[in-house]
Design an enzyme around this catalytic site. Structure first.
Site, mmCIF file in Angstrom:
data_model
loop_
_atom_site.group_PDB
_atom_site.id
_atom_site.type_symbol
_atom_site.label_atom_id
_atom_site.label_comp_id
_atom_site.label_asym_id
_atom_site.label_seq_id
_atom_site.Cartn_x
_atom_site.Cartn_y
_atom_site.Cartn_z
ATOM 1 N N ARG A 248 -2.486 -6.081 -0.412
ATOM 2 C CA ARG A 248 -2.533 -4.730 -0.994
ATOM 3 C C ARG A 248 -3.294 -4.649 -2.307
ATOM 4 O O ARG A 248 -3.675 -3.565 -2.725
ATOM 5 C CB ARG A 248 -1.104 -4.201 -1.172
ATOM 6 C CG ARG A 248 -0.422 -4.110 0.162
ATOM 7 C CD ARG A 248 0.979 -3.625 0.030
ATOM 8 N NE ARG A 248 1.048 -2.203 -0.193
ATOM 9 C CZ ARG A 248 2.157 -1.575 -0.539
ATOM 10 N NH1 ARG A 248 3.259 -2.261 -0.723
ATOM 11 N NH2 ARG A 248 2.170 -0.276 -0.723
ATOM 12 N N GLN B 166 -7.914 -1.204 0.570
ATOM 13 C CA GLN B 166 -7.082 -0.020 0.282
ATOM 14 C C GLN B 166 -7.088 1.006 1.414
ATOM 15 O O GLN B 166 -6.063 1.615 1.709
ATOM 16 C CB GLN B 166 -7.520 0.633 -1.023
ATOM 17 C CG GLN B 166 -6.859 -0.033 -2.206
ATOM 18 C CD GLN B 166 -7.205 0.611 -3.535
ATOM 19 O OE1 GLN B 166 -7.458 1.806 -3.596
ATOM 20 N NE2 GLN B 166 -7.231 -0.186 -4.569
ATOM 21 N N ASP C 153 -4.468 0.197 4.017
ATOM 22 C CA ASP C 153 -3.095 -0.032 3.546
ATOM 23 C C ASP C 153 -2.129 1.026 4.110
ATOM 24 O O ASP C 153 -1.867 2.056 3.505
ATOM 25 C CB ASP C 153 -3.092 -0.027 2.014
ATOM 26 C CG ASP C 153 -1.733 -0.376 1.433
ATOM 27 O OD1 ASP C 153 -0.752 -0.471 2.208
ATOM 28 O OD2 ASP C 153 -1.643 -0.546 0.210
ATOM 29 N N SER D 55 1.119 1.913 2.125
ATOM 30 C CA SER D 55 0.928 2.941 1.088
ATOM 31 C C SER D 55 0.773 4.328 1.690
ATOM 32 O O SER D 55 1.387 5.287 1.211
ATOM 33 C CB SER D 55 -0.322 2.642 0.239
ATOM 34 O OG SER D 55 -0.046 1.582 -0.643
ATOM 35 N N TYR E 57 4.791 -6.466 -6.893
ATOM 36 C CA TYR E 57 6.133 -6.073 -6.455
ATOM 37 C C TYR E 57 7.164 -6.455 -7.510
ATOM 38 O O TYR E 57 6.853 -7.164 -8.466
ATOM 39 C CB TYR E 57 6.486 -6.781 -5.140
ATOM 40 C CG TYR E 57 5.703 -6.283 -3.962
ATOM 41 C CD1 TYR E 57 6.010 -5.063 -3.376
ATOM 42 C CD2 TYR E 57 4.662 -7.022 -3.431
ATOM 43 C CE1 TYR E 57 5.301 -4.606 -2.286
ATOM 44 C CE2 TYR E 57 3.937 -6.570 -2.340
ATOM 45 C CZ TYR E 57 4.257 -5.362 -1.769
ATOM 46 O OH TYR E 57 3.565 -4.905 -0.694
#
Ligand code: NAD
Length: 383
Positions: free
Chosen positions: A121, A127, A130, A133, A228
């Protein structure tokens, strides 16, 4: 190369892996698209629109017989696993770390499994692929709409001839992708929004969207790997809970989105905190799943009202409740991933390339993902 789009069969799943707008680039790259009859029904996309975009409508059996690549949203269930055959590839949100046993079965069938939830990610060129997301974004938006719908008062400040409505105080717990979208949506509805996360870097992101960042008396920095959060220590958890209880008591609406990869979601709203909330307050627990949720009293998939009148909503699969938008974004994610892997009209896997290396879980009869293999090893070295 034939790409087959299956009809999702999981309960309440209304998304579809490709939408008509996403077909053009795949067809230009040399693919033929097969759509299972009715695959887009849940998202209100009739077969005719796929046909107009150049796809061929087929039955389920024809799809599994002909497709080189089967694209889907959720991981395949029993009959779909049975229908996949050697040499075929399946792409979707396969959850290899939650269900490594499925990966082992797909490997033994010599199916190539490619999982969108394993996208690196932080890689900027990934992106557009992803899906975690894109789907969390939809979820964060919808969670606020659900809260506004259940809450018996206005979100915005409203002055009328019949009196004034105070704006709702909304607290967002967990400022990841879903949390940021929830902040923006609640602000657009006129609520007074505050937000909290254990990663201090999120303070600026929350503030830039118009939320107040909640600073607890006990400073905690639980930034983990890859952007994270890490799990809190027992001491940190106790300190956080005491501080949070105070903040929660002043809220009309609390939306929780906190997750820690590979772990049970942290409990942020205890039964005691709920007891401290006013009647008519609303909690939407986006983290609720079979593993538990962010609110101690959440019942996954249900809406309950506590003895003190607090409404706790624990929705499952929010993206599927907005299937046209979530499918549109998901289709972009999956077509970007496919285009990254297709050379001269065929799937050409280059295991030196970062996205391929991360997302291909099974290939050539083996579980090739190291993280998944590790989970299988103690159970007898299936991989
Ligand atoms: P997630 O779903 O794993 O968790 C949601 C949020 O909960 C996170 O912000 C996390 O810090 C927070 N959280 C965990 N434990 C908590 C606790 N005890 N108390 C309060 N909050 C807690 O996160 P996500 O939305 O998937 O995003 C994860 C990360 O990936 C973020 O850093 C995000 O910016 C990053 N990301 C980066 C890119 C990119 O660089 N292209 C793309 C997408 C996501």
């Amino acid at each position: 190369m034939k790409i087959g789009v299956v009809k999702e069969r999981a309960p309440n799943e209304r998304r579809v892996a490709l939408v008509p707008d996403a077909l053009k680039s795949l067809i230009a790259a040399g693919a033929e698209i097969l759509i299972e009859q009715g695959a887009g029904d849940g998202a209100a996309i009739p077969d005719r629109l796929y046909a107009d975009a150049g796809a061929r409508t087929v039955t389920r059996d024809e799809l599994y017989r002909e497709a080189d690549v089967v694209v889907r949203v959720q991981k395949p269930d029993g009959p779909d696993v049975d229908s996949l055959r050697a040499g075929q590839a399946v792409i979707g949100l396969l959850q290899p770390l939650i269900d490594p046993g499925l990966m082992s079965r797909l490997a033994s069938k010599k199916v190539t499994s490619i999982s969108l939830d394993a996208i690196p990610r932080t890689l900027s060129r990934a992106q557009s692929m992803d899906a975690l997301s894109s789907q969390a974004n939809v979820g964060g938006y919808k969670a606020v709409l659900i809260a506004a719908n259940v809450y018996g008062r206005y979100f915005p400040l409203l002055t009328t001839a019949a009196g004034t409505a105070k704006p709702a105080n909304v607290l967002i717990l967990g400022i990841g992708v879903a949390g940021l979208q929830a902040i923006g949506t609640a602000r657009r509805l006129g609520a007074v929004v505050s937000a909290y996360d254990v990663r201090p870097e999120t303070a600026e992101q929350a503030q830039s969207l118009g939320a107040k960042f909640v600073k607890l008396k006990t400073a905690i920095d639980a930034t983990g790997a890859g952007g994270y959060a890490r799990e809190l220590t027992p001491d940190e958890r106790a300190a956080q809970q005491a501080d949070l209880n105070e903040v929660i008591g002043n809220q009309d609406v609390v939306i929780t989105t906190a997750q820690v990869p590979g772990r049970k979601p942290p409990v942020l709203v205890t039964a005691e905190a709920v007891r401290g909330m006013r009647s008519g307050s609303v909690i939407v627990d986006m983290a609720a799943s079979a593993l538990g949720g962010n609110c101690e009293l959440s019942k996954t998939g249900e809406t309950i009202t506590t003895d003190n009148g607090v409404i706790i909503v624990s929705p499952e699969n929010l993206p599927a409740t907005m299937p046209a938008s979530s499918s549109q974004f998901y289709a972009r994610n999956i077509s970007s991933l496919l285009l990254n892997m297709v050379k001269a009209g065929a799937l050409a896997l280059d295991f030196e390339e970062e996205v391929t290396k991360a997302t291909v879980i099974t290939h050539g009869g083996a579980v090739v993902s190291e993280a998944t293999r590790k989970l299988l090893a103690p159970a007898g070295g299936n991989a």
